[in-house]
Design a protein around this motif. Sequence first.
Motif, PDB file in Angstrom:
ATOM      1  N   PHE A   1       8.733  17.854   8.506  1.00  0.00           N
ATOM      2  CA  PHE A   1       7.885  16.600   8.703  1.00  0.00           C
ATOM      3  C   PHE A   1       6.528  16.696   9.133  1.00  0.00           C
ATOM      4  CE2 PHE A   1      12.599  15.395   9.277  1.00  0.00           C
ATOM      5  CZ  PHE A   1      12.850  14.181   8.250  1.00  0.00           C
ATOM      6  N   ASN A   2       5.645  17.005   8.264  1.00  0.00           N
ATOM      7  CA  ASN A   2       4.205  16.959   8.699  1.00  0.00           C
ATOM      8  C   ASN A   2       3.818  15.404   8.639  1.00  0.00           C
ATOM      9  OD1 ASN A   2       4.140  19.491   8.985  1.00  0.00           O
ATOM     10  ND2 ASN A   2       3.895  20.251   6.849  1.00  0.00           N
ATOM     11  N   ALA A   3       4.398  14.638   9.301  1.00  0.00           N
ATOM     12  CA  ALA A   3       4.243  13.397   9.372  1.00  0.00           C
ATOM     13  C   ALA A   3       5.011  12.533  10.526  1.00  0.00           C
ATOM     14  CB  ALA A   3       4.507  12.428   8.111  1.00  0.00           C
ATOM     15  N   ASN A   4       4.593  11.405  11.134  1.00  0.00           N
ATOM     16  CA  ASN A   4       5.474  10.788  12.149  1.00  0.00           C
ATOM     17  C   ASN A   4       6.550  10.090  11.447  1.00  0.00           C
ATOM     18  OD1 ASN A   4       3.808  11.425  14.310  1.00  0.00           O
ATOM     19  ND2 ASN A   4       2.177   9.858  13.312  1.00  0.00           N
ATOM     20  N   VAL A   5       7.610  10.317  12.055  1.00  0.00           N
ATOM     21  CA  VAL A   5       8.847   9.477  11.798  1.00  0.00           C
ATOM     22  C   VAL A   5       9.199   8.485  12.470  1.00  0.00           C
ATOM     23  CG1 VAL A   5      11.429   9.956  11.153  1.00  0.00           C
ATOM     24  CG2 VAL A   5       9.781  11.948  10.913  1.00  0.00           C
ATOM     25  N   ASN A   6       9.612   7.149  11.866  1.00  0.00           N
ATOM     26  CA  ASN A   6       9.810   5.922  12.423  1.00  0.00           C
ATOM     27  C   ASN A   6      10.933   5.545  12.307  1.00  0.00           C
ATOM     28  OD1 ASN A   6       9.557   3.691  13.827  1.00  0.00           O
ATOM     29  ND2 ASN A   6       7.688   2.897  12.909  1.00  0.00           N
ATOM     30  N   PHE A   7      12.008   5.558  13.289  1.00  0.00           N
ATOM     31  CA  PHE A   7      13.484   4.983  13.343  1.00  0.00           C
ATOM     32  C   PHE A   7      13.468   3.789  14.081  1.00  0.00           C
ATOM     33  CE2 PHE A   7      14.035   9.628  13.284  1.00  0.00           C
ATOM     34  CZ  PHE A   7      14.914   9.566  11.904  1.00  0.00           C
TER      35      PHE A   7
ATOM     36  N   GLU B   1       0.746  -1.083  -0.100  1.00  0.00           N
ATOM     37  CA  GLU B   1       0.286   0.021   0.047  1.00  0.00           C
ATOM     38  C   GLU B   1       0.875   1.065   0.066  1.00  0.00           C
ATOM     39  OE1 GLU B   1      -0.936  -2.672   2.571  1.00  0.00           O
ATOM     40  OE2 GLU B   1       0.819  -2.032   3.410  1.00  0.00           O
ATOM     41  N   ALA B   2       0.277   2.339  -0.215  1.00  0.00           N
ATOM     42  CA  ALA B   2       1.131   3.460  -0.585  1.00  0.00           C
ATOM     43  C   ALA B   2       1.637   4.084   0.745  1.00  0.00           C
ATOM     44  CB  ALA B   2       0.025   4.651  -0.923  1.00  0.00           C
ATOM     45  N   MET B   3       2.769   4.590   0.847  1.00  0.00           N
ATOM     46  CA  MET B   3       3.559   5.039   1.783  1.00  0.00           C
ATOM     47  C   MET B   3       4.355   6.423   1.618  1.00  0.00           C
ATOM     48  SD  MET B   3       5.209   1.667   3.555  1.00  0.00           S
ATOM     49  CE  MET B   3       4.146   0.409   4.035  1.00  0.00           C
ATOM     50  N   ILE B   4       4.499   7.253   2.308  1.00  0.00           N
ATOM     51  CA  ILE B   4       5.079   8.749   1.842  1.00  0.00           C
ATOM     52  C   ILE B   4       6.472   8.291   1.532  1.00  0.00           C
ATOM     53  CG2 ILE B   4       5.190   9.322   4.245  1.00  0.00           C
ATOM     54  CD1 ILE B   4       4.685  12.292   3.486  1.00  0.00           C
ATOM     55  N   PHE B   5       7.309   7.664   2.778  1.00  0.00           N
ATOM     56  CA  PHE B   5       8.659   7.486   2.422  1.00  0.00           C
ATOM     57  C   PHE B   5       9.116   6.055   3.221  1.00  0.00           C
ATOM     58  CE2 PHE B   5      13.115   8.075   3.130  1.00  0.00           C
ATOM     59  CZ  PHE B   5      13.620   8.746   2.207  1.00  0.00           C
ATOM     60  N   TYR B   6       9.616   5.233   2.451  1.00  0.00           N
ATOM     61  CA  TYR B   6       9.830   3.794   2.956  1.00  0.00           C
ATOM     62  C   TYR B   6      11.188   3.265   2.615  1.00  0.00           C
ATOM     63  CZ  TYR B   6       9.328  -1.170   3.746  1.00  0.00           C
ATOM     64  OH  TYR B   6       9.405  -2.259   4.106  1.00  0.00           O
ATOM     65  N   ILE B   7      12.133   3.009   3.643  1.00  0.00           N
ATOM     66  CA  ILE B   7      13.313   2.540   3.421  1.00  0.00           C
ATOM     67  C   ILE B   7      13.277   1.099   4.294  1.00  0.00           C
ATOM     68  CG2 ILE B   7      15.857   2.412   3.477  1.00  0.00           C
ATOM     69  CD1 ILE B   7      15.799   5.341   2.878  1.00  0.00           C
ATOM     70  N   SER B   8      13.530   0.121   3.567  1.00  0.00           N
ATOM     71  CA  SER B   8      13.885  -1.175   4.087  1.00  0.00           C
ATOM     72  C   SER B   8      15.146  -2.003   3.771  1.00  0.00           C
ATOM     73  CB  SER B   8      12.697  -2.286   4.077  1.00  0.00           C
ATOM     74  OG  SER B   8      13.059  -3.340   4.483  1.00  0.00           O
TER      75      SER B   8
ATOM     76  N   TYR C   1       1.381   5.335   6.917  1.00  0.00           N
ATOM     77  CA  TYR C   1       1.614   6.733   6.311  1.00  0.00           C
ATOM     78  C   TYR C   1       2.931   7.386   7.026  1.00  0.00           C
ATOM     79  CZ  TYR C   1      -2.280   6.055   3.400  1.00  0.00           C
ATOM     80  OH  TYR C   1      -3.133   5.348   2.492  1.00  0.00           O
ATOM     81  N   PHE C   2       3.653   6.609   8.027  1.00  0.00           N
ATOM     82  CA  PHE C   2       4.628   7.315   8.652  1.00  0.00           C
ATOM     83  C   PHE C   2       5.950   7.342   7.578  1.00  0.00           C
ATOM     84  CE2 PHE C   2       3.654   5.473  13.002  1.00  0.00           C
ATOM     85  CZ  PHE C   2       2.320   6.019  13.171  1.00  0.00           C
ATOM     86  N   VAL C   3       6.642   8.264   7.913  1.00  0.00           N
ATOM     87  CA  VAL C   3       8.112   8.255   7.342  1.00  0.00           C
ATOM     88  C   VAL C   3       8.877   7.128   7.898  1.00  0.00           C
ATOM     89  CG1 VAL C   3      10.430   9.694   6.862  1.00  0.00           C
ATOM     90  CG2 VAL C   3       7.978  10.764   6.896  1.00  0.00           C
ATOM     91  N   ASN C   4       9.230   6.016   7.224  1.00  0.00           N
ATOM     92  CA  ASN C   4       9.234   4.746   7.599  1.00  0.00           C
ATOM     93  C   ASN C   4      10.860   4.648   7.354  1.00  0.00           C
ATOM     94  OD1 ASN C   4       9.715   2.182   8.590  1.00  0.00           O
ATOM     95  ND2 ASN C   4       7.511   1.743   7.809  1.00  0.00           N
ATOM     96  N   LEU C   5      11.605   4.645   8.580  1.00  0.00           N
ATOM     97  CA  LEU C   5      13.048   3.906   8.408  1.00  0.00           C
ATOM     98  C   LEU C   5      13.136   2.941   9.173  1.00  0.00           C
ATOM     99  CD1 LEU C   5      14.647   7.606   8.202  1.00  0.00           C
ATOM    100  CD2 LEU C   5      14.115   6.337   6.200  1.00  0.00           C
TER     101      LEU C   5
END
Length: 181
Positions: free
Chosen positions: A113-119, A60-67, A94-98
Amino acid sequence: FKKTFRLYSSEVEFIDFDTCNFDHGFKCGRTGVKDRLKFSACSFTVNPFIKNETNEYDMEAMIFYISNKNDAMDLTLEGCRFILPDSLKDIPQYFVNLTSSSFSNIRLINNTFNANVNFSQSTVANAFITYDCRYNGKILLESFNINPINTRLQWTTIMGNKIAVYENKSKKMFHGGLIDS
């Protein structure tokens, strides 16, 4: 880029994006980046009206995703904007997903960042820098492993109960003794 920019199962030396608009997000997974992944003056958002078909190669759509669980990479975000509609802001996809990734260095400089950022569950072996960023969401740091000697964190950008933990089971965010539902 009007649709999601995807980079999967590739081997690259480096990629630099300069003044690009990612109108339906960016995804990078199972990709070896030998040198760096750099974004300068880029804009990221998700168009809620685009419906992606889900198959074995798509999510599904994600704003920014790095795995990136393999070789550690350098990631630089400088002068970028992450913009989500408020209705999507607290939905984990939809979190900025790192999350669960290995990085040599992460440099976050002058971003909004108008989104949550997940480290969560990521590792940064060398330098972790966040300077002059505006975090208008939460910063998730559960099991985030950084090198304390090379970490530069500008406290004024993260103060005010921005550091949080998201509990998947209850689908709630915990921060500074408060609970968001």
